[in-house]
Design a protein around this motif. Structure first.
Motif, PDB file in Angstrom:
ATOM      1  N   ARG A 102      34.057  40.130  22.548  1.00  0.00           N
ATOM      2  CA  ARG A 102      33.569  39.476  23.831  1.00  0.00           C
ATOM      3  C   ARG A 102      33.675  40.669  25.134  1.00  0.00           C
ATOM      4  N   VAL A 103      32.391  39.740  25.729  1.00  0.00           N
ATOM      5  CA  VAL A 103      31.547  41.155  26.330  1.00  0.00           C
ATOM      6  C   VAL A 103      31.502  40.099  27.690  1.00  0.00           C
ATOM      7  N   GLY A 104      32.034  41.359  29.487  1.00  0.00           N
ATOM      8  CA  GLY A 104      32.676  40.291  30.294  1.00  0.00           C
ATOM      9  C   GLY A 104      31.898  41.154  31.625  1.00  0.00           C
ATOM     10  N   ILE A 105      31.837  40.745  32.363  1.00  0.00           N
ATOM     11  CA  ILE A 105      31.643  40.794  33.747  1.00  0.00           C
ATOM     12  C   ILE A 105      32.859  41.428  34.032  1.00  0.00           C
ATOM     13  N   LEU A 106      33.656  42.369  34.744  1.00  0.00           N
ATOM     14  CA  LEU A 106      34.448  42.916  35.627  1.00  0.00           C
ATOM     15  C   LEU A 106      34.558  42.697  36.799  1.00  0.00           C
ATOM     16  N   THR A 107      35.311  41.207  37.661  1.00  0.00           N
ATOM     17  CA  THR A 107      35.183  41.249  39.040  1.00  0.00           C
ATOM     18  C   THR A 107      36.125  41.817  40.080  1.00  0.00           C
ATOM     19  N   PRO A 108      36.410  42.465  41.390  1.00  0.00           N
ATOM     20  CA  PRO A 108      36.990  42.478  41.698  1.00  0.00           C
ATOM     21  C   PRO A 108      38.323  40.765  42.399  1.00  0.00           C
ATOM     22  N   GLY A 109      36.941  39.750  42.412  1.00  0.00           N
ATOM     23  CA  GLY A 109      37.177  39.092  42.863  1.00  0.00           C
ATOM     24  C   GLY A 109      36.909  38.030  43.584  1.00  0.00           C
ATOM     25  N   PRO A 110      37.173  36.579  44.295  1.00  0.00           N
ATOM     26  CA  PRO A 110      36.332  36.193  45.317  1.00  0.00           C
ATOM     27  C   PRO A 110      36.563  36.262  46.793  1.00  0.00           C
ATOM     28  N   MET A 111      37.661  37.378  46.996  1.00  0.00           N
ATOM     29  CA  MET A 111      37.606  38.139  48.661  1.00  0.00           C
ATOM     30  C   MET A 111      36.173  38.886  48.962  1.00  0.00           C
ATOM     31  N   THR A 112      36.113  39.477  47.397  1.00  0.00           N
ATOM     32  CA  THR A 112      34.209  40.185  47.852  1.00  0.00           C
ATOM     33  C   THR A 112      33.322  39.531  48.426  1.00  0.00           C
ATOM     34  N   ASP A 113      32.559  39.902  48.934  1.00  0.00           N
ATOM     35  CA  ASP A 113      31.264  39.985  49.676  1.00  0.00           C
ATOM     36  C   ASP A 113      30.086  39.713  48.546  1.00  0.00           C
ATOM     37  N   THR A 114      30.152  40.289  47.239  1.00  0.00           N
ATOM     38  CA  THR A 114      29.395  40.193  45.954  1.00  0.00           C
ATOM     39  C   THR A 114      29.405  39.166  45.083  1.00  0.00           C
ATOM     40  N   TYR A 115      30.875  38.714  45.121  1.00  0.00           N
ATOM     41  CA  TYR A 115      31.505  38.003  44.350  1.00  0.00           C
ATOM     42  C   TYR A 115      30.687  36.893  43.781  1.00  0.00           C
ATOM     43  N   TYR A 116      29.661  36.094  44.531  1.00  0.00           N
ATOM     44  CA  TYR A 116      28.603  35.062  44.050  1.00  0.00           C
ATOM     45  C   TYR A 116      28.011  35.492  42.952  1.00  0.00           C
ATOM     46  N   GLU A 117      27.625  36.736  43.599  1.00  0.00           N
ATOM     47  CA  GLU A 117      26.497  37.532  42.789  1.00  0.00           C
ATOM     48  C   GLU A 117      26.987  37.753  41.462  1.00  0.00           C
ATOM     49  N   HIS A 118      28.267  38.039  41.031  1.00  0.00           N
ATOM     50  CA  HIS A 118      28.707  37.975  39.616  1.00  0.00           C
ATOM     51  C   HIS A 118      29.348  36.988  38.839  1.00  0.00           C
ATOM     52  N   ALA A 119      29.673  35.869  39.278  1.00  0.00           N
ATOM     53  CA  ALA A 119      30.033  34.598  39.352  1.00  0.00           C
ATOM     54  C   ALA A 119      28.212  34.072  38.793  1.00  0.00           C
ATOM     55  N   TYR A 120      26.779  34.406  39.135  1.00  0.00           N
ATOM     56  CA  TYR A 120      25.933  33.867  39.111  1.00  0.00           C
ATOM     57  C   TYR A 120      25.671  34.608  37.951  1.00  0.00           C
ATOM     58  N   ILE A 121      25.501  35.792  37.822  1.00  0.00           N
ATOM     59  CA  ILE A 121      24.839  36.506  36.481  1.00  0.00           C
ATOM     60  C   ILE A 121      25.810  36.111  35.903  1.00  0.00           C
ATOM     61  N   ALA A 122      26.825  35.927  35.172  1.00  0.00           N
ATOM     62  CA  ALA A 122      27.818  35.598  34.412  1.00  0.00           C
ATOM     63  C   ALA A 122      27.812  34.145  33.751  1.00  0.00           C
ATOM     64  N   ARG A 123      27.499  32.887  34.784  1.00  0.00           N
ATOM     65  CA  ARG A 123      26.720  32.458  34.442  1.00  0.00           C
ATOM     66  C   ARG A 123      24.918  32.172  33.929  1.00  0.00           C
ATOM     67  N   TYR A 124      24.366  32.754  34.031  1.00  0.00           N
ATOM     68  CA  TYR A 124      23.324  32.657  33.799  1.00  0.00           C
ATOM     69  C   TYR A 124      22.874  33.811  31.970  1.00  0.00           C
ATOM     70  N   LEU A 125      23.636  34.782  32.305  1.00  0.00           N
ATOM     71  CA  LEU A 125      23.918  35.324  31.103  1.00  0.00           C
ATOM     72  C   LEU A 125      24.714  35.086  29.767  1.00  0.00           C
ATOM     73  N   GLY A 126      26.108  33.861  30.389  1.00  0.00           N
ATOM     74  CA  GLY A 126      26.651  33.453  30.212  1.00  0.00           C
ATOM     75  C   GLY A 126      27.672  34.385  29.276  1.00  0.00           C
ATOM     76  N   LEU A 127      28.063  35.342  30.329  1.00  0.00           N
ATOM     77  CA  LEU A 127      28.965  36.431  29.831  1.00  0.00           C
ATOM     78  C   LEU A 127      30.524  36.076  30.761  1.00  0.00           C
ATOM     79  N   SER A 128      31.833  35.836  29.761  1.00  0.00           N
ATOM     80  CA  SER A 128      32.085  35.941  30.556  1.00  0.00           C
ATOM     81  C   SER A 128      32.813  36.491  32.387  1.00  0.00           C
TER      82      SER A 128
END
Length: 272
Positions: free
Chosen positions: A104-130
């Motif tokens: 798989r190809v995924g995006i590694l995020t620090p988690g929901p407590m980071t101030d850029t988590y929204y961006e991580h989740a948005y890009i993951a959905r947009y690109l179809g990545l885990s």
């Protein structure tokens, strides 16, 4: 050598390790500013885990819906092509054996407590990545895997949005609770590619700006296409003397800082 070896972003456990892809940098961002004469200058480089692409995409999508008629007639260049190309590039970084085994190809995020988590989740959905957190991952026989209801599944490429020092509590910061134990072993074994590679954060140090013009000239045979602001590293005698002589005209800040000059300095120019 001191500028590199004393930098907190220089990771000794990975010294001499060449990424499987052959590249340390895949995704870059730059802080830029316009001078009084209208010219653009680079204020800082973002190589660690650059943020902002997802926010730009979401902003563009929302604006194009609200101002559909204006966008339709203004020949605004779309962002979708860039993101498709980047997604294809991420998939292209998978090893041949991993493609066959469904790595798989995924995006590694620090988690929901980071101030850029929204961006991580948005890009993951947009690109179809885990969208993966450090706790979702495990290392078995030097191979990185994600825990699923069907058992561990291989992960071959990670777009890293986590600062390097938190990535592996076994070999980096032992206080990290958001990393994956054994990740560095998987990197050394060449079973996983990180985008960007761990350790590239050293290039964000303000003092590195003092050397980039010369590096560009040596490696490319030409100057930087977009110049950075004049910088002197005070770890060298001649540069230190120059800064002392012109200190009232300069901004002086920590050499290893990755923040923008005006966030750390105390005068009117720049010295690292």
């Amino acid at each position: 050598a001191a500028l590199i070896a004393e930098n907190p972003e220089w990771l000794r456990p990975l010294a001499g390790v060449i990424p499987r892809s052959g590249h340390f940098l895949h995704f870059l961002a730059f802080e830029i500013g316009r001078g009084p004469d209208g010219r653009w200058w680079v204020l800082g480089d973002r190589t660690q885990a650059p943020s902002g692409a997802g926010f730009a995409l979401e902003n563009r999508v929302a604006s194009s819906r609200v101002f559909a008629e204006i966008y339709g007639s203004s020949n605004v260049r779309r962002l979708a092509g860039f993101f498709r190309a980047f997604r294809d590039a991420l998939n292209g970084l998978r090893g041949d054996s991993s493609v066959q085994s469904g790595g798989r190809v995924g995006i590694l995020t620090p988690g929901p407590m980071t101030d850029t988590y929204y961006e991580h989740a948005y890009i993951a959905r947009y690109l179809g990545l885990s969208l993966l957190e450090g706790g979702d991952l495990t290392v078995e026989d030097d191979a990185l895997k994600v825990r699923t209801v069907s058992g561990p599944m291989p992960v071959d490429v990670l777009w890293r949005r986590l600062d390097a020092q938190w990535a592996d509590p076994l070999e980096l910061d032992e206080a990290s609770r958001i990393g994956t134990p054994g990740l560095l072993a998987a990197i050394r074994a060449g079973t996983v590619t990180l985008v960007n590679a761990l350790g590239v954060g050293v290039l964000e140090s303000q003092a590195m700006l003092a050397f980039l013009p010369g590096i560009a000239q040596v490696l490319n045979g030409r100057p930087l296409k977009l110049p950075n602001i004049a910088t002197w590293w005070c770890g060298q005698a001649a540069e230190r003397d120059h800064v002392r002589a012109h200190a009232d005209q300069m901004l002086i800040g920590p050499a290893m800082s990755t923040r923008l000059p005006f966030e750390t300095g105390n005068a009117h120019g720049l010295a690292g």
